[in-house]
Design an enzyme around this catalytic site. Structure first.
Site, mmCIF file in Angstrom:
data_model
loop_
_atom_site.group_PDB
_atom_site.id
_atom_site.type_symbol
_atom_site.label_atom_id
_atom_site.label_comp_id
_atom_site.label_asym_id
_atom_site.label_seq_id
_atom_site.Cartn_x
_atom_site.Cartn_y
_atom_site.Cartn_z
ATOM 1 N N PRO A 1 29.413 -50.306 21.538
ATOM 2 C CA PRO A 1 28.499 -51.371 21.950
ATOM 3 C C PRO A 1 29.292 -52.655 22.137
ATOM 4 O O PRO A 1 30.142 -52.976 21.303
ATOM 5 C CB PRO A 1 27.545 -51.491 20.755
ATOM 6 C CG PRO A 1 28.322 -50.993 19.578
ATOM 7 C CD PRO A 1 29.298 -49.980 20.107
ATOM 8 N N CYS B 1 28.473 -57.340 13.066
ATOM 9 C CA CYS B 1 28.553 -58.501 13.962
ATOM 10 C C CYS B 1 29.097 -59.725 13.215
ATOM 11 O O CYS B 1 28.567 -60.121 12.176
ATOM 12 C CB CYS B 1 27.178 -58.804 14.546
ATOM 13 S SG CYS B 1 27.217 -60.190 15.674
ATOM 14 N N LYS C 1 27.103 -48.824 11.840
ATOM 15 C CA LYS C 1 28.441 -49.264 12.234
ATOM 16 C C LYS C 1 28.820 -50.436 11.335
ATOM 17 O O LYS C 1 28.100 -51.445 11.292
ATOM 18 C CB LYS C 1 28.434 -49.668 13.713
ATOM 19 C CG LYS C 1 29.784 -50.099 14.252
ATOM 20 C CD LYS C 1 29.758 -50.057 15.777
ATOM 21 C CE LYS C 1 31.038 -50.555 16.403
ATOM 22 N NZ LYS C 1 31.150 -52.037 16.384
ATOM 23 N N ASN D 1 37.156 -46.537 14.694
ATOM 24 C CA ASN D 1 37.098 -47.545 15.754
ATOM 25 C C ASN D 1 38.038 -48.716 15.451
ATOM 26 O O ASN D 1 38.227 -49.087 14.301
ATOM 27 C CB ASN D 1 35.641 -48.047 15.891
ATOM 28 C CG ASN D 1 35.502 -49.256 16.794
ATOM 29 O OD1 ASN D 1 35.057 -50.324 16.373
ATOM 30 N ND2 ASN D 1 35.883 -49.126 18.046
ATOM 31 N N GLY D 2 38.612 -49.237 16.556
ATOM 32 C CA GLY D 2 39.454 -50.427 16.458
ATOM 33 C C GLY D 2 40.836 -50.219 17.033
ATOM 34 O O GLY D 2 41.592 -49.371 16.560
ATOM 35 N N GLY E 1 36.109 -49.482 22.780
ATOM 36 C CA GLY E 1 35.403 -50.591 23.409
ATOM 37 C C GLY E 1 36.274 -51.246 24.461
ATOM 38 O O GLY E 1 36.274 -50.877 25.640
#
Ligand SMILES: Cc1cc2nc3c(=O)[nH]c(=O)nc-3n(C[C@H](O)[C@H](O)[C@H](O)COP(=O)(O)O)c2cc1C
Length: 310
Positions: free
Chosen positions: A7, A102, A143, A203-204, A227
């Site tokens: 996202p 976030c 997440k 992720n990352g 992403g």
């Protein structure tokens, strides 16, 4: 291995999801976060973030290429999050994802996103309220980042999410305070994975096939989420799965033209000049030609001028 498209608020909207999943290789998309405050969100608002829901009854909630799409919710009130989760599942979303990562000051000041990582109980309450509100077979994913200021609660947070009944967990391997500063701490994902039994998605900073291999090795995860890498190299998922070489520049140019056609036609046309420049900023990290193009359109302000240049 699954490669999931991350996202990205203000970047990965339904047009970009369509474009990238048509290129291929992505197994699931997660929408930009939908902010839940204290009310049930209207169908119309959900359709704005996730137009794929409009045809969900007939075709399932998928991109035009058939890739499933999952709506992401961001909020702090368990009951309200539960009610909205039930609604998105009813509308046809492929599960529901919860944003606990976030870093935005405004969002965190309103007690949403990464600030919730300061107390595992917050995560437990939200995930369990959602789990209780949705049908048993609906996938609930969360997440997280590794923490807010530090990583001391990383394991406890993951365990709270599992104990509340989540089906899977994506870990962006940085704290809120670390922002997007490299490196991503993939070894922390391994620590989390060892301490829970649900699938963990790493992720990352996965920008290449080498990064993907190294991340999977260090984190011991099968599945990964990409992403920014997907914006730099549109067929990153295929490259990682070793089913295609990196897309040549002339094919990327064709994508830029497709993107232009979609973005200037729909309701988001006023955003087009910024959006195309934003995408080129990512592309130029992979393609020298994108840098040249970016320099040429950087000062152009109108959609018409940019289209002419393209
Ligand atoms: C511009 C931007 C917007 C983002 N929006 C969201 C979002 O809406 N929800 C979310 O969970 N993560 C969001 N993220 C975080 C990404 O999903 C991802 O975790 C992060 O970029 C690290 O992955 P990457 O290195 O593959 O980009 C955003 C990241 C960026 C750069």
């Amino acid at each position: 291995m699954r490669v999931i498209l991350a996202p990205m608020d203000g970047v990965l909207d339904h047009l970009m999801r369509d474009l990238l999943t048509k290129v291929g290789g992505y197994d699931l998309c997660v929408t930009e976060f939908v902010r839940v405050v204290d009310q049930l969100i209207s169908d119309r608002a959900f359709f704005r973030y996730c137009p794929e829901l409009k045809n969900a009854n007939a075709y399932g909630c998928t991109t035009q290429a058939g890739t499933p799409v999952r709506v992401q919710l961001l909020g702090q009130h368990p009951t309200c999050m539960g009610d909205n989760a039930a609604k998105v599942i009813e509308l046809g979303s492929h599960g529901v994802d919860i944003n606990f990562g976030c870093p935005s000051k405004m969002v965190n000041n309103n007690r949403g996103g990464a600030i919730l990582l300061k107390d595992p109980e917050n995560l437990y309450q939200i995930v369990s309220a959602i789990k209780k509100s949705v049908p048993e077979d609906a996938i609930v994913s969360a997440k997280i980042r590794l923490g807010y200021e530090d990583k001391s609660l990383a394991i406890e947070n993951a365990q709270a999410i599992e104990a509340a009944g989540a089906n899977e967990l994506t870990v962006h391997a940085r704290t809120k305070v670390e922002g997007y500063k490299p490196p991503a701490h993939w070894q922390w994902i391994a620590k989390i994975k060892q301490s829970i039994n649900i699938p963990v998605i790493a992720n990352g900073d996965i920008f290449s096939v080498a990064d993907a291999q190294k991340c999977r090795e260090i984190s011991s995860c099968n599945d990964i989420m990409v992403g920014r890498g997907a914006l730099m190299l549109p067929n990153l998922a295929q490259v990682i799965k070793q089913v295609a070489p990196a897309l040549p520049w002339y094919k990327v140019q064709a994508l830029l033209l497709d993107y232009t056609e979609c973005e200037t036609y729909g309701d988001k046309s006023k955003y087009y000049p910024n959006r195309i420049k934003q995408w080129l900023k990512y592309l130029k990290l992979q393609y020298r030609e994108a840098d040249e193009l970016f320099q040429e359109i950087r000062i152009l302000k109108t959609t018409e001028d940019i289209i002419n240049k393209l």
